[in-house]
Design a protein around this motif. Structure first.
Motif, short mmCIF file in Angstrom:
data_model
loop_
_atom_site.label_atom_id
_atom_site.label_comp_id
_atom_site.label_asym_id
_atom_site.label_seq_id
_atom_site.Cartn_x
_atom_site.Cartn_y
_atom_site.Cartn_z
N ASP A 70 42.32 9.86 -12.88
CA ASP A 70 41.67 9.91 -11.56
C ASP A 70 41.69 8.50 -10.96
O ASP A 70 40.67 8.01 -10.46
N TYR A 73 38.84 6.12 -11.93
CA TYR A 73 37.48 6.66 -12.05
C TYR A 73 37.30 7.34 -13.41
O TYR A 73 36.36 8.09 -13.63
N VAL A 110 31.01 3.26 -12.61
CA VAL A 110 31.30 4.69 -12.84
C VAL A 110 30.72 5.05 -14.20
O VAL A 110 31.35 4.87 -15.24
N HIS A 113 30.38 9.43 -16.13
CA HIS A 113 31.37 9.90 -17.10
C HIS A 113 32.23 8.72 -17.52
O HIS A 113 32.23 7.67 -16.87
N PHE A 153 36.44 19.45 -9.49
CA PHE A 153 37.90 19.44 -9.31
C PHE A 153 38.52 20.81 -9.58
O PHE A 153 39.73 20.93 -9.80
N PHE A 172 33.80 16.51 -13.46
CA PHE A 172 35.06 16.24 -12.75
C PHE A 172 36.21 16.74 -13.62
O PHE A 172 36.12 17.84 -14.17
N GLN A 176 37.43 13.50 -17.99
CA GLN A 176 36.28 12.66 -17.57
C GLN A 176 34.97 13.28 -18.11
O GLN A 176 34.17 13.81 -17.35
N ARG A 206 28.67 -0.50 -6.25
CA ARG A 206 28.71 0.82 -5.63
C ARG A 206 28.67 1.77 -6.82
O ARG A 206 29.42 1.62 -7.78
N ASP A 208 29.02 5.27 -8.59
CA ASP A 208 29.77 6.52 -8.45
C ASP A 208 28.93 7.73 -8.87
O ASP A 208 28.31 7.72 -9.94
N GLU A 262 26.57 6.52 -4.45
CA GLU A 262 27.30 7.66 -3.87
C GLU A 262 26.60 8.95 -4.29
O GLU A 262 26.40 9.19 -5.48
N HIS A 338 38.14 6.26 0.13
CA HIS A 338 39.33 6.67 -0.62
C HIS A 338 39.32 8.15 -0.98
O HIS A 338 40.29 8.65 -1.55
N ASP A 339 38.23 8.86 -0.69
CA ASP A 339 38.14 10.29 -1.01
C ASP A 339 38.26 11.15 0.23
O ASP A 339 38.07 12.37 0.16
N ARG A 426 42.43 13.93 -0.30
CA ARG A 426 42.01 12.54 -0.54
C ARG A 426 43.21 11.59 -0.50
O ARG A 426 43.05 10.38 -0.36
N ARG A 430 45.10 7.16 0.48
CA ARG A 430 45.67 6.43 -0.65
C ARG A 430 47.12 6.03 -0.45
O ARG A 430 47.74 5.46 -1.35
C1 NOJ Z 1 33.64 9.79 -6.65
C2 NOJ Z 1 34.81 8.87 -6.47
O1 NOJ Z 1 34.71 8.27 -5.22
C3 NOJ Z 1 36.03 9.70 -6.65
O2 NOJ Z 1 37.22 9.03 -6.27
C4 NOJ Z 1 36.09 10.16 -8.08
O3 NOJ Z 1 37.15 11.09 -8.21
C5 NOJ Z 1 34.80 10.88 -8.49
N1 NOJ Z 1 33.61 10.24 -8.02
C6 NOJ Z 1 34.71 10.91 -9.99
O4 NOJ Z 1 34.49 9.62 -10.49
#
Ligand code: NOJ
Length: 572
Positions: A70, A73, A110, A113, A153, A172, A176, A206, A208, A262, A338-339, A426, A430
């Motif tokens: 990912d 991540y 992050v 996970h 996902f 996810f 992960q 930041r 996650d 987030e 980025h998402d 997403r 990218r």
């Molecule tokens: C949020 C992140 O911004 C994203 O890119 C990622 O796939 C998921 N969390 C899992 O870490």
């Protein structure tokens, strides 16, 4: 993060309230060594670019060692830099180069996970002493997951591990696995790694998926009718505030740093809870209410009804967060990251009015109350790209969801979802940064890891910086304005014309000054008339149209025209 005696959260002045943040997705920013992958020295080469844009903080998406299921991540080692991105020495050089220009650095944390290749998971699956309870493990027959939770996902949130002969939870991707935050050893590990990075001199995190850390007792089945089955059992779970308070008190509180969490699936009230009671747990929250206005009835990946949004609903949602989050505490202002799809393609017009709408969106982001977060390339007005087949898609979320739709026979082929993917994936965010009209947009001398958007000969930094009317110059001007005008940071927000379907207009007032922002968020010209608003003697501060008259305000606005005025009677 501690508060001066006698001040409240809404009054307190801090550097992160006054900052403009720029988010970097390192894989796609700039490749310095020709391997096709963006890297840390590639960022360091461009610190002057960031400095001339005027940003104050860089949020760096994960650069840690990772198998990249990912794109980082999925962390394998929290204390190492991914080889493709460079070395720890490169990272240190970047930090110094940024700090030398008074730009702070925020890292991505992050910790909901890890990667399944992380040492903790490898030990846990082998039931190594002390690591048994680092993740959520459950018994059960290999064809029967322990509960009905769905992965974000696509598919089940559980995978069966043949080594341990048990199921493990992953909200996810299957690579992960979720950390078990109930285990105090896990919490200690996280505190240690947070301290390790803080000691290196970073300026914040930041965080996650941070509202997912605490799962309900017994991991009960979720309501099968919910859009994301099971999420009611881990969105703001029972111990989340306790965990974040502990993390704050034992690590972050000792440093002058900022945090932004987030939080998917979060109401404005829930987001506010993390900032309340002295604002201890987090400084800001990324909540996504304003980014659901264009979803269909079944959520982000609804097959019908996506892509339509109306300005009045959008204004209502933004105004709620301006009043209840930004007004009471503080807010993180963003439309893209980025998402998410590119902001000009989603909320503007990436065809005939690309420059106008991209600069209107910039005006919006940089004149609200809260801390603006800009995503790389948006300052150039970069747009969505197009995907002809699933093979061209990299993002595991998009591929997972499309595969689920195919498996459920909701669609027969990729062709049926191409438009939705072209709108929502997403991956749009990218594609490599477009630096110049040279081959591969000047991103790399090699073969880019992900296809460059074909429009790079027209949309690129070199061209934009040479053109005074460009999106880039407008961002720069607005950032400067935000630095100069305290009212844009600390002023009250008041919405005007709430039911108007073309104008998004508001005032920002502070001490004795009032600024007015007028955005014609539409493809049609329209007359701005605002009964009760005294615009006599207004002074134009910034506009995205060279023909905007200094006065009057009440007049015809062109499509996507955006202007900021100081109203008479104000003091600068
Ligand atoms: C949020 C992140 O911004 C994203 O890119 C990622 O796939 C998921 N969390 C899992 O870490």
């Amino acid at each position: 993060m501690s508060r001066a005696l006698g001040t409240t959260a809404r009054e307190e002045r801090t550097w992160w309230k006054e900052a403009v943040v720029y988010q970097i997705y390192p894989r796609s920013f700039n490749d310095s060594n020709g391997d096709g992958v963006g890297d840390i020295p590639g960022i360091t080469e461009n610190v002057d670019y960031l400095d001339s844009l005027g940003v104050d903080v860089v949020w760096l998406c994960p650069v840690y060692d990772s198998p990249n299921v990912d794109n980082g991540y999925d962390i394998r080692d929290y204390r190492a830099i991914l080889d493709e991105f460079g070395t720890m020495a490169d990272w240190e050089e970047l930090l110094s180069a940024l700090h030398a220009r008074d730009i702070r650095l925020v890292m991505d944390l992050v910790v909901n996970h890890t990667s399944d290749e992380h040492e903790w998971f490898q030990k846990s699956r082998r039931r190594k002493d002390g690591y048994e309870e680092y993740y959520y493990w459950r018994d059960g027959a290999p064809d029967e997951p322990p509960n009905n939770w769905e992965s974000i996902f696509g598919g089940s949130a559980w995978s069966y591990d043949e080594v341990r002969e048990q199921w493990y939870l992953h909200l996810f991707d299957e690579h992960q696995p979720d950390l078990n935050w109930r285990n105090p050893d896990v919490r200690d590990e996280v505190k240690e790694l947070v301290m390790w990075w803080l000691e290196k001199g970073i300026d914040g995190f930041r965080m996650d998926a941070i509202n997912f850390l605490s799962k309900a007792d017994g991991l009960p089945d979720g309501d099968p009718e919910r859009q994301l089955v099971g999420s009611e059992h881990y969105h703001h779970g029972p111990h989340i505030h306790e965990y974040l308070q502990e993390l704050h008190d034992e690590t972050l509180a000792r440093y002058d740093v900022m945090t932004v969490g987030e939080m998917g699936g979060t109401s404005i009230e829930e987001a506010a809870d993390y900032l309340a009671d002295g604002g201890g747990r987090l400084d800001m929250v990324f909540q996504f209410n304003h980014l659901t206005v264009d979803w269909g009835a079944d959520g982000q990946w609804s097959l019908d009804g996506w892509g339509e949004w109306d300005l009045t609903t959008f204004k209502k949602v933004v105004t709620r967060s301006q009043n209840d989050l930004a007004g009471e505490f503080w807010d993180a202002l963003f439309l893209g990251n980025h998402d998410l799809p590119r902001i000009v393609s989603r909320f503007g017009d990436d065809g005939a009015f690309r420059r106008e709408s991209a600069t209107l969106i910039a005006t919006f982001l940089l004149t609200l109350r809260g801390t603006p977060y800009l995503y790389q390339g948006d300052e150039l007005g970069m747009t969505n790209t197009a995907f002809d087949s699933l093979d061209e898609v990299d993002d595991p979320m998009t591929t997972g969801i499309v595969e689920e739709l195919l498996a459920e026979d909701a669609v027969d082929s990729f062709d049926e979802v191409t438009d939705l993917v072209d709108y929502m994936s997403r991956d749009h965010a990218r594609t490599p940064m477009q630096w110049s009209g040279d081959e591969n947009a000047g991103f790399t001398d090699g073969e880019p890891w992900f296809a460059v958007n074909e429009n790079y000969p027209d949309i690129n930094a070199e061209t934009a910086m040479a053109d005074e009317e460009s999106v880039w110059h407008h961002y720069r001007e607005l950032i400067q304005l935000r630095h100069d005008e305290e009212t844009l940071v600390y002023g009250e927000y008041d919405l005007l014309l709430p039911d108007d379907e073309q104008f998004y207009a508001y005032t920002r007032s502070h001490v004795r000054e009032t600024l007015l922002v007028v955005l014609n968020w539409s493809t049609e010209s329209a007359r701005f008339d605002c009964p009760g608003l005294d615009t006599d003697g207004a002074e134009l501060l910034v506009s995205n149209d060279p023909d905007t008259p200094a006065n009057p305000v009440e007049r015809e606005f062109r499509p996507y025209e955006a202007a900021v005025y100081r109203l008479d009677g104000g003091e600068s």
